[in-house]
Design a protein around this motif. Structure first.
Motif, PDB file in Angstrom:
ATOM      1  N   TRP A 671      -0.642 -46.262  11.991  1.00  0.00           N
ATOM      2  CA  TRP A 671       0.626 -45.263  11.240  1.00  0.00           C
ATOM      3  C   TRP A 671       1.240 -46.371  11.096  1.00  0.00           C
ATOM      4  N   SER A 674       7.649 -44.806  10.673  1.00  0.00           N
ATOM      5  CA  SER A 674       7.836 -43.237  11.415  1.00  0.00           C
ATOM      6  C   SER A 674       7.265 -41.802  11.824  1.00  0.00           C
ATOM      7  N   GLY A 675       5.199 -42.508  12.266  1.00  0.00           N
ATOM      8  CA  GLY A 675       4.491 -41.623  12.792  1.00  0.00           C
ATOM      9  C   GLY A 675       4.009 -40.989  11.638  1.00  0.00           C
ATOM     10  N   ASN A 676       3.699 -41.904  10.712  1.00  0.00           N
ATOM     11  CA  ASN A 676       2.641 -40.792   9.646  1.00  0.00           C
ATOM     12  C   ASN A 676       1.412 -41.320   9.822  1.00  0.00           C
ATOM     13  N   PHE A 731      -7.652 -26.321   6.917  1.00  0.00           N
ATOM     14  CA  PHE A 731      -7.841 -26.401   8.814  1.00  0.00           C
ATOM     15  C   PHE A 731      -7.882 -27.964   9.172  1.00  0.00           C
ATOM     16  N   MET A 732      -8.502 -29.043   8.180  1.00  0.00           N
ATOM     17  CA  MET A 732      -8.141 -30.542   8.641  1.00  0.00           C
ATOM     18  C   MET A 732      -7.239 -30.744   8.514  1.00  0.00           C
ATOM     19  N   GLY A 733      -6.606 -30.841   7.557  1.00  0.00           N
ATOM     20  CA  GLY A 733      -5.461 -31.479   6.557  1.00  0.00           C
ATOM     21  C   GLY A 733      -4.978 -32.641   6.104  1.00  0.00           C
ATOM     22  N   LEU A 734      -6.822 -33.096   5.443  1.00  0.00           N
ATOM     23  CA  LEU A 734      -6.969 -34.277   5.449  1.00  0.00           C
ATOM     24  C   LEU A 734      -7.542 -34.557   3.891  1.00  0.00           C
TER      25      LEU A 734
ATOM     26  N   VAL B  37      -0.897 -46.120  16.678  1.00  0.00           N
ATOM     27  CA  VAL B  37      -0.175 -45.288  17.383  1.00  0.00           C
ATOM     28  C   VAL B  37       0.606 -45.275  18.651  1.00  0.00           C
ATOM     29  N   GLY B  49      10.695 -39.218  13.890  1.00  0.00           N
ATOM     30  CA  GLY B  49       9.490 -39.300  12.358  1.00  0.00           C
ATOM     31  C   GLY B  49       8.439 -38.235  13.310  1.00  0.00           C
ATOM     32  N   PHE B  50       7.671 -38.116  14.143  1.00  0.00           N
ATOM     33  CA  PHE B  50       6.829 -36.708  14.390  1.00  0.00           C
ATOM     34  C   PHE B  50       7.067 -35.901  14.774  1.00  0.00           C
ATOM     35  N   ASN B  53       8.459 -35.196   9.910  1.00  0.00           N
ATOM     36  CA  ASN B  53       7.508 -35.208   8.977  1.00  0.00           C
ATOM     37  C   ASN B  53       6.629 -34.130   8.779  1.00  0.00           C
ATOM     38  N   THR B 109      -1.961 -29.517   5.158  1.00  0.00           N
ATOM     39  CA  THR B 109      -1.398 -31.305   5.608  1.00  0.00           C
ATOM     40  C   THR B 109      -0.461 -31.081   6.516  1.00  0.00           C
ATOM     41  N   ARG B 112      -1.356 -29.991  10.252  1.00  0.00           N
ATOM     42  CA  ARG B 112      -2.228 -31.473  10.904  1.00  0.00           C
ATOM     43  C   ARG B 112      -0.877 -32.379  11.246  1.00  0.00           C
ATOM     44  N   LYS B 113      -0.030 -32.407  10.540  1.00  0.00           N
ATOM     45  CA  LYS B 113       0.981 -33.198  11.180  1.00  0.00           C
ATOM     46  C   LYS B 113       2.077 -32.467  11.953  1.00  0.00           C
ATOM     47  N   ILE B 116      -0.386 -33.046  15.266  1.00  0.00           N
ATOM     48  CA  ILE B 116       0.032 -34.586  15.687  1.00  0.00           C
ATOM     49  C   ILE B 116       1.056 -34.657  16.583  1.00  0.00           C
ATOM     50  N   TYR B 120       1.896 -36.048  20.453  1.00  0.00           N
ATOM     51  CA  TYR B 120       2.597 -37.757  20.831  1.00  0.00           C
ATOM     52  C   TYR B 120       3.802 -36.903  21.050  1.00  0.00           C
ATOM     53  N   ILE B 164      -4.523 -22.333  13.693  1.00  0.00           N
ATOM     54  CA  ILE B 164      -5.096 -23.936  14.162  1.00  0.00           C
ATOM     55  C   ILE B 164      -4.120 -24.637  14.946  1.00  0.00           C
ATOM     56  N   PHE B 168      -8.125 -32.025  14.148  1.00  0.00           N
ATOM     57  CA  PHE B 168      -9.642 -31.139  13.889  1.00  0.00           C
ATOM     58  C   PHE B 168      -9.571 -33.440  14.169  1.00  0.00           C
ATOM     59  N   GLU B 169     -10.521 -33.565  14.488  1.00  0.00           N
ATOM     60  CA  GLU B 169     -11.417 -34.713  14.829  1.00  0.00           C
ATOM     61  C   GLU B 169     -12.358 -34.575  13.458  1.00  0.00           C
TER      62      GLU B 169
END
Lengths: 1021, 597
Positions: A671, A674-676, A731-734, B37, B49-50, B53, B109, B112-113, B116, B120, B164, B168-169
């Motif tokens: 990471w 700033s938590g990205n 869905f995954m976002g990556l 993390v 930031g979490f 972001n 994206t 997902r942020k 996450i 956290y 969602i 996702f893992e």
């Protein structure tokens, strides 16, 4: 250490059971010899396995009392196994012949040839030394069935290799690991003269004990050890002349200028067809007729030179001088082997020193290497050893450029046409080659090689091993404990002394009256500087520590051995975090009557590169062996002297992780502050698993013929897939690039190896030895989490279902001869431009009328050969010996590059004279090349350039002569031998040009493959 | 074996094991060159930031949405000269998908942020002096709201998709099991998220400090819910015209107006133009949320009026997306009458006018029009303020768009890509929202252009639309009149030709929405949810103006001319965007829409 181990294992393993018929309380006497007739003293003779009954004396004679006749006698002697001559008729003067046991290195020890149930193959150092190669891996090429070695860089002192055992088990990093004297090490420091033997370990039975590191196979190198006896001294002196096997045949200055005009005309037409800006045209763009005439006649070589760049800047030969001295000897308390060597290698590059700045940029490599292996018997139960080896090496070369090496130099040299201006102006300034070239107009090979300063690299490497072995027979008979600590360090210091030089160019001097003339002028902005100092260093170290318990005991016909090993291995390089392996390994073997063998191996190994809980894995294997020749029905066969069947199954792994920053700790997400998410980890990432099955046969017939064959099948699972394409971004976002690697894929790898040998002593003067080996392996990728192309693609998958290293590109259908043909052909401008006549026709495989990446198809057999083979003939006649060794490969394709493919460089070869021109069409003149041109789509990967890369090479040619014993004795030597040998003298292949060697990596713009003529003398004292 | 020996043996083995266990510890240290993390949870910038972001993937600029074109270029409100986009060409396919990265990838994206952050944030170990429990709760609600907003952006473009709520893992393999919910189901799920944020109530209706203005507030929860439910009730997603859905939409709009009423109010018409030229840190009574990104450079340099010839440093490289004549025709006369009663030719080059409007030579068709025309569109002889450094006492810049006018004149050749052509408008109009004469070249700005995500006016229009569909025409007119009155236009009942029918009211509500919210990324979606794409997204036209003597002083003649350009994206296939092809095949349960297969 090996020596000691041998003794203990042998004591227990090798039992001679003789059955003699005698009367009660009779005495039997006789003599014991080995199969060479040497007498054996100290052979223990027992009756019915009772405590010692008798022992042979100094002359090998024994006398034993037996209760009754017939009696069963056992003859036990370390290093010898059972003789087949068990029908001794005479009660007196019986002659017992014992056969020396052959021991083969295996993982963490050695085993007798009988009891090895794994797929291995061992070659003696003696056979490798015969190549007189400057590096061990070159010597191994073609010698070990199942091992394929490709030289990726042949630069003296910096040779690098890509080696694979049994082809590929993974598309990822999966290098074969090398063990030198039982420790995983770099092998660059090992001199051929120091090598006792090299063993390849192939199947699971041989490699599962290496745990998650063994799936690519293991090469074990054993160095020579001391001997009990008189000191043996061996001195060898070699002088070698080496030169490239092949060099490109570049065209003369006149031809170059002519072909240049031809190419430029084509490029002009091509630009017109594209509607893009024209390439330089008009008088400055072409060589004029007057200029062509100067080149042709050679009447003004100052400004219209006709040179031969390659022969000007490459030496005819590179000289290599080598001296090596080994000493081998010792007594019961201490044994030693010492080797000292010095190697001086020149360069194929002809560069000169530059006294004006008083530096020497001459290219040379000098190396001093040494090794001492020392064994000490501290008391009858405790032995210790200290093995130290290493070298210091200096490599001097011109400073070619920051981060550049000889490969770049070669590339530039080949690119410089033979009409390049002279090296120097009449006043000694460096003249650059400003011609009509487009790619690299401002270069001077002379300047780069002689005026740029120099770089001197000093490499030092040390490898050290200290160990001890304590017999624990008092505790448990047959038990011993071993402790060993090894550490290696490697450091390199590169001193860079670079400078810039002023360049001059040829200019047209405008005349006030009369004609303009040509003259010289300095290029603005370039200056002569003094040397600048800089330095590059690198450092590596590793250590390996282990504790081992060995158990080895016979119970009548039952033999049991066990091994328990705990090992820690650590390596650390430069600024990388260290990497550790922990290995708890064990081996258990059981043999019955020297006929039936069962062996189980297991490694429980861990590495910090995987998440806690995923860190340790168990890698077991089970193997069986059956020596049929020990069975009664074959016992006395005259034809079959040895026959063994073996089978194995088991697992080993591949950590993939190749010890680089990018690949460390892949299980962790990292990471930013700033938590990205910077890099997403995969907590489940693990090693790749290779499940291997192997069946083998070993046989010896007619006392002269040996045969060994193996068939294997490897199922590789958990293959690491990078950028998993089947995962949606949604869905995954990556994105694909952000996804961590995962163990998703699988593949299979299967093949076989055969090795045959024939060794016949025809009479006292003539011995013939013929041997050959062949390996076949073919892999196929299964699931790779590959995302299928849509149905409009000719091939929906590019990985799944195809071999690792499969080439992908376009199928071709010859060349376009006319514009009409182009108009009638599907549109191929998506490949980079609209074609003109003389361009390659690509095939619209999916028949959509457009030729684009959807039409790509698998081409050829891949870059790695499926078949490789070696064939060796050795004839000894009186004092003379002759050795010829061929090797080669088949089912291999070469993706032509450099000059092989396309004239993107500013130079042409003779081969390109057969390029397409309109007037050649239909005349029967061979056209083996598309039209000349820089700009085209002809350069992309296609089957026009992917060619059959099969080759056969005469690798070694050796003629030797041993002086007659009398003469050498007269000179106080035990033997004196003269020899001459050649390396890589001939190669036969199917490539369309002979501009480069079929084994040259990535076309021809790398350090060339060398052939060598070597002359040497070896004296033994 | 002797007992003592066994002891030795055992202790030897024990020693060996001890060494091994010791070595196992060697594998434990984690790399020192990576930030994990766990190391972030006690750090204030990381926890903050979490949350912040999550804003990164919002479409905060004007050029991010779709290959650099303003979204209005894909509607009947706007036209961009030069290259015809794949969209207008009808070349949009699941493979050749210009919305793939800008919307699909960006939103996922962002989700997902958010997911996450929601994992956290509750694990924060930051000192409560720095981040207190209320701060944390606010972060959580912000993130929930943004996550809901990303989902809404996805479904309004690509149709219903599942909600969602966790990252996702990377070894997740159940992609085929994901299926499309109903539009109603996912809309209610998003609305529920808004409700939860509203119920929690920790977010302020408006942030106190200017530095926080970019953060979503409680007003956004109401606003988002109103939008989501309005879309859910619209014809595209409510083919059966389920009145209950309209009721929910009406209720949500009312709730929004009520809840926001104490904090927000409509800007008076005098400062209406300021809405679009303010920075995020400026408090504006009408703006609920504004982007924190100042995109003035894109709006003025690549999408603006070329002021170079008038003395400004601003030379626009492209006039960008310019208003069409059709949009200008929607701006009423001051008496409430629409200037155009109907188009009498297929290409809109001939029209019939209402009596109070004419385009005769010498007249000024832009006089006597809804005040919002001046604020939204730059037309011939319109005032455009002063450029930076211009004397304050001097007159405002007057922009002329007649044929032949240097700089701002007319581009007769809409398909030309020459820079001198694309700098000039092909419709005779330039867009004005978010642009300003005081923008000064590329180096130093002068006026800001921060995109407005939500402003109060929209929700009166949402309410009017919902009530109209519920046939509560009085309620609808009342809501509509709030907007009309602010603009200085007469109440709907007073406009010429008023009839109190649902159809008449609906048409005028839609017209009002088009005028009020033009160039604010609404028309693209309104055309779809009303399913009027096929009737409205056809031909477009411009106004070719000529000056009798070729100068500003001449008599102007007006000629409507059809813009000859491909406009193929008008059939029902274009109502919902295709999912990127590769994604549809990776997600067989979601799949591609039948229209795009």
């Amino acid at each position: 250490m090996k020596k000691l181990l041998k003794r203990y294992i042998l004591l227990l393993c090798c039992i001679f059971l003789g059955t003699l018929y005698a009367q009660a309380q009779q005495r039997i006497s006789g003599k014991v010899t080995d199969n060479n007739g040497a007498i054996l003293s100290g052979v223990v003779i027992t009756q019915n396995g009772n405590p010692i009954s008798a022992e042979t004396d100094q002359k090998g004679n024994f006398t034993i009392s037996v209760n009754k006749l017939p009696a069963s006698l056992s003859f036990v002697f370390p290093g010898y196994n059972k003789s087949h001559s068990n029908h001794v008729k005479a009660q007196n003067n019986a002659v017992i012949v014992m056969e020396k046991t052959v021991y083969l290195p295996v993982a963490y020890g050695e085993q007798s040839k009988h009891s090895v149930t794994a797929s291995t193959y061992t070659i003696s150092g003696e056979e490798l030394v015969a190549t007189r190669a400057t590096s061990l891996l070159i010597a191994l090429q073609g010698k070990l069935p199942g091992l394929r070695v490709i030289e990726t860089d042949g630069e003296p002192g910096r040779e690098s290799f890509d080696s694979h055992v049994r082809g590929y088990n993974s598309p990822n990093s999966n290098g074969t690991i090398f063990y030198v004297d039982g420790v995983e090490r770099y092998i660059t420091g090992v001199d051929l003269n120091e090598v006792e033997s090299v063993t390849i370990l192939k199947d699971a039975a041989a490699t599962s004990i290496y745990g998650m590191r063994g799936s690519a196979g293991v090469i074990i190198i054993t160095t020579k050890k001391g001997l009990v006896g008189k000191t043996k001294i061996n001195v060898t002196i070699d002088h070698t002349l080496a030169s490239p096997t092949r060099l490109p045949h570049t065209v003369s200055a006149y031809d170059y200028a002519r072909m240049f005009n031809q190419r430029r005309a084509n490029d002009t037409l091509y630009a017109d067809v594209q509607g893009s800006a024209p390439v330089i045209s008009g008088p400055t763009g072409f060589y004029s007729d007057a200029e062509l005439q100067h080149y042709q006649i050679g009447d003004s070589t100052q400004f219209y030179p006709n040179r031969n760049m390659i022969s000007e800047f490459l030496n005819d030969y590179m000289k290599v001088d080598r001296v090596n001295v080994t000493l081998q000897g010792g007594n019961k308390l201490m044994r030693y082997f010492t080797s000292l060597g010095f190697t001086s290698q020149g360069s194929i590059f002809a560069n000169e020193d530059f006294p004006k700045y008083s530096y020497d940029a001459a290219s040379f490599t000098k190396r001093f290497n040494f090794r001492t292996n020392l064994e000490v018997s501290l008391n009858p139960n405790l032995e210790a050893w200290l093995n130290v080896g290493g070298y210091i090496q200096n490599i001097n070369a011109p400073f070619i450029g920051a981060g550049l090496g000889w490969n770049d130099m070669i590339n530039k040299l080949y690119q410089t046409p033979n009409n390049a201006f002279n090296n120097l102006t009449p006043t000694g300034e460096v003249l650059i080659n400003r011609s009509k070239m487009t790619n690299s107009p401002l270069q001077s090979i002379y300047g780069m090689m002689n005026r740029t300063g120099y770089q001197l690299e000093t490499i030092t490497r040390l490898s050290n091993t200290f160990g001890f072995r304590q017999k624990l027979d008092k505790l448990i008979p047959g038990l011993s404990a071993t402790g060993q600590f090894a550490f290696d360090i490697n450091s390199s210091n590169m001193q860079l002394r670079s400078r810039t030089y002023q360049t001059w160019e040829v200019v047209t001097l405008k005349a006030r009256s009369g004609a303009d003339s040509l003259g010289y002028a300095a290029v603005p902005g370039s200056t002569n500087s003094s040397l600048r100092d800089a330095q590059n260093t690198s450092f590596y170290y590793m250590y390996d520590m282990r504790a081992m318990l060995n158990y080895n005991r016979d119970f009548g016909k039952h033999s049991v051995t066990g091994l328990l090993l705990a090992e820690k291995y650590m390596q650390q390089s430069q600024s990388l975090l260290p990497s550790n392996y922990l290995n708890l390994a064990s081996r258990f073997t059981y043999a019955y009557d020297n006929r039936y063998f069962v062996e189980a191996n297991a490694s429980y190994q861990g590495n910090e590169q995987f998440a806690k809980g995923k860190r340790f894995g168990l890698f077991p294997s089970l193997s069986l062996g059956w020596v049929l020749s020990e069975e009664k029905f074959l016992h006395n066969s005259k034809n079959i002297s040895f026959l063994k069947l073996r089978a194995s199954a088991g697992q080993s792994g591949n950590t993939v992780y190749d010890y680089s920053t990018a690949n460390q700790y892949l299980f962790l997400s990292s990471w930013n502050a700033s938590g990205n998410e910077v890099k997403v980890g995969n907590p489940n990432i693990s090693w790749e698993t290779s499940t291997k099955y192997n069946v083998g046969i070993e046989a010896a017939f007619f006392k002269s013929l040996t045969f060994q064959a193996d068939i294997f099948y490897n199922k590789n699972t958990d293959i690491v897939v990078n950028g998993i394409a089947i995962i949606p971004t949604g869905f995954m976002g990556l994105t694909t690039g952000q996804l961590p690697p995962a163990n998703l894929g699988d593949n299979t790898n299967k093949g076989f190896e055969v090795a045959v040998g024939y060794n016949k002593k025809i009479n006292n003067d003539l011995t013939v030895n013929v041997s050959g080996n062949m390996s076949y392996s073919h892999n196929k990728r299964g699931f790779m989490a590959e995302f299928a192309n849509d149905s409009t693609f000719a091939y929906r998958y590019r990985q799944q279902g195809y071999a690792i290293n499969q080439f992908w590109g376009y199928k071709t259908a010859g060349l376009f001869n006319t514009q009409e043909e182009i108009n009638a052909w599907p549109n191929q401008s998506a490949l980079g431009g609209k074609p003109i006549p003389g361009d390659i026709k690509y095939v619209d495989l999916n028949r959509d009328g457009i030729i684009d990446q959807k039409d790509q198809a698998p081409l050829g057999d891949g870059s790695a050969p499926d078949i490789s083979f070696g064939f060796n003939t050795q004839v000894n006649y009186k004092g003379f010996d002759l050795n010829l060794f061929f090797n080669g490969s088949a089912l291999r394709t070469v993706n032509l590059n450099g000059f092989g493919r396309w004239s993107n460089q500013d130079n042409f070869t003779e081969h390109m004279k057969n390029a397409w021109t309109p007037d050649k069409v239909g005349t029967g003149v061979p056209i083996v090349y598309p039209r000349l041109g820089v700009n085209s789509t002809n350069n992309i990967t296609s089957d026009y350039w992917i060619k059959d890369g099969s080759y056969l090479r005469l690798r070694i040619t050796l003629i030797g002569y041993n002086l007659p014993q009398k003469l050498s004795k007269f000179l106080n030597a035990s033997s004196i031998r003269f020899y001459a040998n050649g390396l890589n003298l001939f190669v036969w292949d199917k490539l369309p040009t002979d501009d480069f060697d079929p084994e040259a990596h990535a076309g021809n713009t790398v350090y060339p493959v060398l052939k060598a003529y070597n002359f040497g003398v070896s004296v033994k004292f | 074996m002797k007992r003592k020996n066994i002891f030795h043996f055992k202790s030897g083995l024990f020693l060996l094991l001890l060494i091994l266990v010791g070595c196992v510890k060697d594998l434990d240290p984690l790399p020192t060159d990576k930030v994990l993390v766990d190391q972030l949870l006690n750090k204030q910038p990381a926890i903050a930031g979490f949350a912040s972001n999550c804003y990164q993937q919002l479409n905060n600029s004007f050029s991010g949405q779709s290959s650099g074109l303003l979204l209005d270029a894909y509607t009947d409100d706007g036209f961009r000269a030069g290259t015809v986009s794949d969209w207008q060409n009808g070349m949009l396919t699941p493979v050749n998908n210009l919305f793939a990265n800008s919307i699909w990838t960006a939103c996922w994206t962002g989700i997902r942020k958010c997911n996450i952050a929601l994992i956290y944030l509750p694990q924060s170990k930051v000192d409560t002096i720095l981040i207190g429990p209320t701060d944390l709760k606010r972060y959580v609600d912000e993130v929930k709201l943004i996550r809901a907003w990303y989902h809404f952006t996805l479904i309004k473009n690509f149709g219903p998709l599942p909600f969602i709520d966790q990252p996702f893992e990377t070894d997740y393999t159940g992609w085929a099991t994901l299926t499309r919910p109903t539009y109603d189901g996912i809309s209610n799920r998003i609305a529920k998220e808004c409700d939860e944020v509203i119920a929690s109530g920790v977010l302020p209706m408006k942030w106190a400090n200017a530095t926080d203005f970019y953060r979503v507030n409680l007003g956004v929860a109401y606003a988002l819910k109103s939008e989501v439910l309005l879309y859910n009730a619209s014809l595209l997603n409510n083919p059966a015209a389920d009145q209950a859905k309209w009721q929910k939409a009406a209720d949500a709009a009312q709730a929004c107006i009520t809840a926001l009423g104490a904090t927000y109010s409509l800007t008076p018409m005098a400062s209406y133009g300021n809405l679009f030229t303010q920075d995020v840190t400026v408090a504006n009574s009408e703006v609920i949320l504004r982007s924190n990104f100042n995109d003035a450079a894109v709006m003025n340099n690549n999408n603006g009026v070329d002021l170079k010839a008038l003395g400004s440093a601003t030379q626009s490289a492209n006039c960008g997306t310019v208003p069409t004549q059709e949009l200008v025709d929607c701006f009423e006369m001051t008496n409430g009458a629409l200037p155009v009663s109907s188009y009498t030719s297929n290409d809109h080059s001939t029209v019939s006018f209402n009596s109070t409007y004419n385009e005769n030579a010498g007249s000024d068709p832009y006089a006597g029009r809804d005040l919002r025309l001046q604020s939204s569109v730059v037309f011939n002889k319109s005032t455009y303020g002063k450029y930076k450094g211009q004397l304050a006492t001097g007159p405002d810049l007057l922009i002329y768009t007649y044929l032949g006018k240097t700089g701002t004149g007319f581009n007769i050749n809409p398909s030309s890509q020459l820079i001198n052509d694309v700098r000039q408008s092909s419709t005779g109009y330039y867009s004005k929202k978010y642009r300003s004469a005081s923008y000064w070249g590329s180096t130093t700005g002068g006026t800001n252009s921060n995109k407005i995500y939500f402003r109060l006016a929209e929700f009166y229009l949402n309410q009017a639309e919902a009530l109209c569909e519920l046939n509560n025409l009085d309620g609808a007119i009342a809501a509509l009149n709030v907007i009309r009155v602010r603009a200085g236009q007469p109440g709907l009942a007073n406009v010429p030709g008023f009839v109190k029918t649902q159809d008449f009211v609906r048409q005028r509500i839609r017209n009002e929405r088009r005028v009020e919210l033009c160039f604010e990324d609404h028309r693209f979606y309104d055309q779809r949810r009303w399913k009027i794409l096929s009737s409205t997204n056809g031909p477009i036209s411009g106004m070719k103006i000529t000056s009798s003597n070729g100068t500003d002083m001449g008599i102007f003649s007006y000629q409507r001319i059809a813009i000859s350009t491909t406009r193929n994206a008008s059939d029902d296939k274009y109502l919902v965007l295709p999912i990127p092809d590769a994604e549809a095949r990776r997600l067989p349960g979601i799949g591609q829409l039948p229209a795009w297969k």
